[in-house]
Scaffold this active site. Structure first.
Site, PDB file in Angstrom:
ATOM      1  N   LYS A 268      26.711  40.369  38.761  1.00 51.35           N
ATOM      2  CA  LYS A 268      26.542  40.118  40.195  1.00 51.35           C
ATOM      3  C   LYS A 268      25.224  40.723  40.662  1.00 51.35           C
ATOM      4  O   LYS A 268      24.819  41.780  40.172  1.00 51.35           O
ATOM      5  CB  LYS A 268      27.675  40.784  40.986  1.00 51.35           C
ATOM      6  CG  LYS A 268      29.026  40.111  40.863  1.00 51.35           C
ATOM      7  CD  LYS A 268      30.059  40.816  41.726  1.00 51.35           C
ATOM      8  CE  LYS A 268      31.446  40.228  41.539  1.00 51.35           C
ATOM      9  NZ  LYS A 268      31.565  38.835  41.999  1.00 51.35           N
ATOM     10  N   ARG A 342      41.093  35.730  37.100  1.00 51.92           N
ATOM     11  CA  ARG A 342      42.057  34.736  36.612  1.00 51.92           C
ATOM     12  C   ARG A 342      42.459  34.993  35.162  1.00 51.92           C
ATOM     13  O   ARG A 342      43.550  34.625  34.738  1.00 51.92           O
ATOM     14  CB  ARG A 342      41.489  33.319  36.818  1.00 51.92           C
ATOM     15  CG  ARG A 342      40.257  33.022  36.049  1.00 51.92           C
ATOM     16  CD  ARG A 342      39.520  31.786  36.568  1.00 51.92           C
ATOM     17  NE  ARG A 342      38.792  32.057  37.813  1.00 51.92           N
ATOM     18  CZ  ARG A 342      38.078  31.154  38.477  1.00 51.92           C
ATOM     19  NH1 ARG A 342      38.012  29.910  38.046  1.00 51.92           N
ATOM     20  NH2 ARG A 342      37.438  31.474  39.588  1.00 51.92           N
TER      21      ARG A 342
HETATM   22  N1  BES Z   1      36.197  39.476  42.748  1.00 47.72           N
HETATM   23  C1  BES Z   1      35.459  38.278  42.830  1.00 47.72           C
HETATM   24  C2  BES Z   1      35.764  37.467  44.089  1.00 47.72           C
HETATM   25  C3  BES Z   1      35.321  38.069  45.405  1.00 47.72           C
HETATM   26  C4  BES Z   1      34.157  37.671  46.009  1.00 47.72           C
HETATM   27  C5  BES Z   1      36.128  38.973  46.069  1.00 47.72           C
HETATM   28  C6  BES Z   1      33.786  38.193  47.227  1.00 47.72           C
HETATM   29  C7  BES Z   1      35.769  39.498  47.281  1.00 47.72           C
HETATM   30  C8  BES Z   1      34.597  39.110  47.873  1.00 47.72           C
HETATM   31  C9  BES Z   1      35.786  37.394  41.623  1.00 47.72           C
HETATM   32  O1  BES Z   1      36.078  38.061  40.452  1.00 47.72           O
HETATM   33  C10 BES Z   1      34.585  36.569  41.340  1.00 47.72           C
HETATM   34  O2  BES Z   1      33.578  37.130  40.993  1.00 47.72           O
HETATM   35  N2  BES Z   1      34.698  35.267  41.484  1.00 47.72           N
HETATM   36  C11 BES Z   1      33.625  34.383  41.243  1.00 47.72           C
HETATM   37  C12 BES Z   1      34.148  33.193  40.489  1.00 47.72           C
HETATM   38  C13 BES Z   1      33.080  32.272  39.989  1.00 47.72           C
HETATM   39  C14 BES Z   1      32.296  32.937  38.898  1.00 47.72           C
HETATM   40  C15 BES Z   1      33.731  31.012  39.490  1.00 47.72           C
HETATM   41  C16 BES Z   1      33.058  33.951  42.581  1.00 47.72           C
HETATM   42  O3  BES Z   1      33.827  33.729  43.514  1.00 47.72           O
HETATM   43  O4  BES Z   1      31.828  33.874  42.700  1.00 47.72           O
HETATM   44 MN    MN Z   2      34.348  38.545  39.326  1.00 47.44          MN
END
Ligand code: BES
Ligand code: MN
Ligand code: ZN
Length: 484
Positions: A268, A342
């Site tokens: 990230k 997931r």
């Molecule tokens: N924990 C994050 C989702 C999230 C984003 C929670 C913002 C709270 C605030 C999750 O693990 C994630 O990173 N999801 C990705 C999925 C993508 C790679 C398909 C996302 O939402 O960008």
């Molecule tokens: Mn994530």
């Protein structure tokens, strides 16, 4: 076990505000006029309130207030808005404003009118009022050396004791979940989450089992283990059981427990990583629900399952292109290490299914896509069983937590197709929350609902029901659903 850092003492009183001892007395103003409780207080004080309303510009709009000093203490005229569309949410928000004002003034004893009791009934009104006072009083100050934590006693004038007690149980559980989430990630590790579960079990008589890496591997949880593999802090599979003497049904609650989510090698950016300590908010909500169960004692057997881990980078961390095998035998191609929730949930859901539940509900900060779709106040609700979805939506509505139904669009399932495995862990960007939910359904056979709380689990700024930080979202919805 973590405690609410700031705990208020909340009591219902038979007497009206005018007759209660307090350094701060609070009555409502509706469309420029004092409420009946306000009239009574005004009469007792010789007309100062009416004069203040008459001479000032204050007309009692929602969100406004007027503060006076009289004799020995403060008088707070709280704007309650108009008579149209009165609901418990407005009471909850008004109560949270009272709490904020009480903290600002540094008072120790407060008497509050049971707002809108004439319209909602004394029971419903005191329930919402008590919840709002608890939620609005919350502060997370344990790491601030300048923190002063006043203890405030509230009297709810003409309140209902039973409603206040129940609201206190649910709000207390919510604040406990907030504490867990606000705790920094160097402390709130998977093992620490497990310790919280053990402490809850010890205190309230739940059954608890905590599994470490070897046992997790023996169960065949290859997806969960892949996520955890890069971290120095080992994963924990946490299983709590509330087993009442008589039960009508068996429910499993599964909470996402990522104690920190860096994204892994699909790293990230700095901005996106901030607040990722809150990626265990689903797990915290499940633990919060168990705390509420101890007090509500519903006739439902409840299993809480948490796959706790960190998503971090190292020489052993998982990478994209890996194929991992979940506990139900399905193979998953890792296309993005940031879609880790997931993967952990897949194994947690299969494990939950082995408990032979009648229904399974997962709660998870799962996708940024859900935040884009619904913003920071509303959770996305998915359900394979419409009646389960409706029951959860009703419970959420009663608790003033906002959820919105989302479709499990079958034709999107093909977006998760993989060349090398049974399924891929990501599809396309568009409709990301839906694809994530569809992915989860591959690991559940029972009637199933999933709450994506990525938006409402955490507030970057102060909001109506508390300070910036964790919200404890979902605790009250799930507890209310189980109690009905
Ligand atoms: N924990 C994050 C989702 C999230 C984003 C929670 C913002 C709270 C605030 C999750 O693990 C994630 O990173 N999801 C990705 C999925 C993508 C790679 C398909 C996302 O939402 O960008
Ligand atoms: Mn994530
Ligand atoms: Zn995550």
């Amino acid at each position: 076990m973590l405690r609410d850092v700031m705990k208020i003492d909340l009591r219902s009183a038979r007497r009206p505000v005018a007759e209660l001892p307090a350094q701060l007395r609070v009555v409502g103003v509706v469309s420029g006029r004092l409420t009946d409780a306000g009239e009574a207080l005004d009469a007792a004080l010789g007309g100062v309130l009416k004069a203040a309303v008459k001479r000032s510009k204050f007309r009692g709009q929602e969100g406004e207030h007027l503060l006076l000093w009289h004799g020995e203490g403060y008088l707070l005229l709280l704007g309650l808005g108009g008579r149209r569309g009165v609901n418990p949410d407005r009471v909850r928000r008004a109560a949270a404003r009272v709490a904020r004002e009480a903290i600002r003034l540094g008072v120790r004893e407060v008497a509050v009118e049971n707002f809108w009791a004439d319209r909602l009934g004394r029971e419903t009104a005191s329930y919402a009022l008590a919840e709002g006072l608890h939620l609005g009083s919350y502060r997370f100050v344990k790491y601030r050396s300048d923190a002063k934590v006043p203890r405030v006693r509230y009297w709810i004038a003409r309140g209902r004791g039973r409603a206040v007690a129940e609201a206190t149980a649910l709000a207390g559980a919510t604040l406990y979940a907030r504490d867990l989430v606000n705790e920094p990630p160097n402390r709130m590790t998977p093992e620490r989450l497990a310790e919280e579960a053990r402490a809850l079990a010890e205190t309230h008589g739940f059954e608890v089992e905590v599994l470490g890496p070897e046992q997790i591997e023996a169960l065949g949880m290859g997806a969960f283990l892949a996520v955890a593999r890069g971290s120095a802090n080992p994963p924990r599979l946490i299983h709590l059981v509330y087993r009442p003497a008589k039960s009508r049904r068996r429910v499993a609650l599964v909470g996402k427990g990522l104690c920190f989510d860096t994204g892994g090698y699909s790293l990230k950016p700095t901005e996106g990583m901030q607040h990722m300590k809150a990626d265990m908010a689903g797990a915290a909500a499940v633990l919060g629900v168990f705390r509420a169960l101890a007090e509500l004692q519903p006739a439902v057997e409840v299993h809480g399952v948490i796959a706790a881990a960190e998503n971090k980078i190292s020489g052993t961390a998982y990478v994209v292109d890996e194929v991992v095998r979940a506990m139900n035998g399905k193979t998953i191609e890792v296309k993005n290490t940031d879609a880790e929730g997931r993967l952990t949930l897949a194994d947690a859901l299969v494990y939950a299914g082995r408990q032979a539940p009648d229904a399974v509900v997962s709660i998870a900060t799962l996708t940024g896509s859900a935040v884009v779709a619904l913003g920071r106040k509303i959770a996305a609700l998915f359900a394979t069983d419409p009646r389960l979805g409706e029951a959860l939506a009703r419970a959420a509505d009663r608790e003033g937590e906002k959820v919105w139904p989302m479709p499990l669009e079958e034709s999107y399932r093909k977006l998760l197709k993989s060349e090398v495995a049974d399924i891929a862990n990501v599809g396309t960007r568009q409709g990301g929350a839906i694809q994530a939910a569809l992915f989860l359904t591959e690991f559940v056979r029972e009637p199933y609902a999933h709450l994506d709380i990525a938006g409402p689990a955490f507030q970057p700024e102060e909001w109506e029901e508390g300070p910036a930080g964790a919200t404890g979202f979902g605790v009250r919805t799930l507890a209310r659903w189980l109690a009905e």
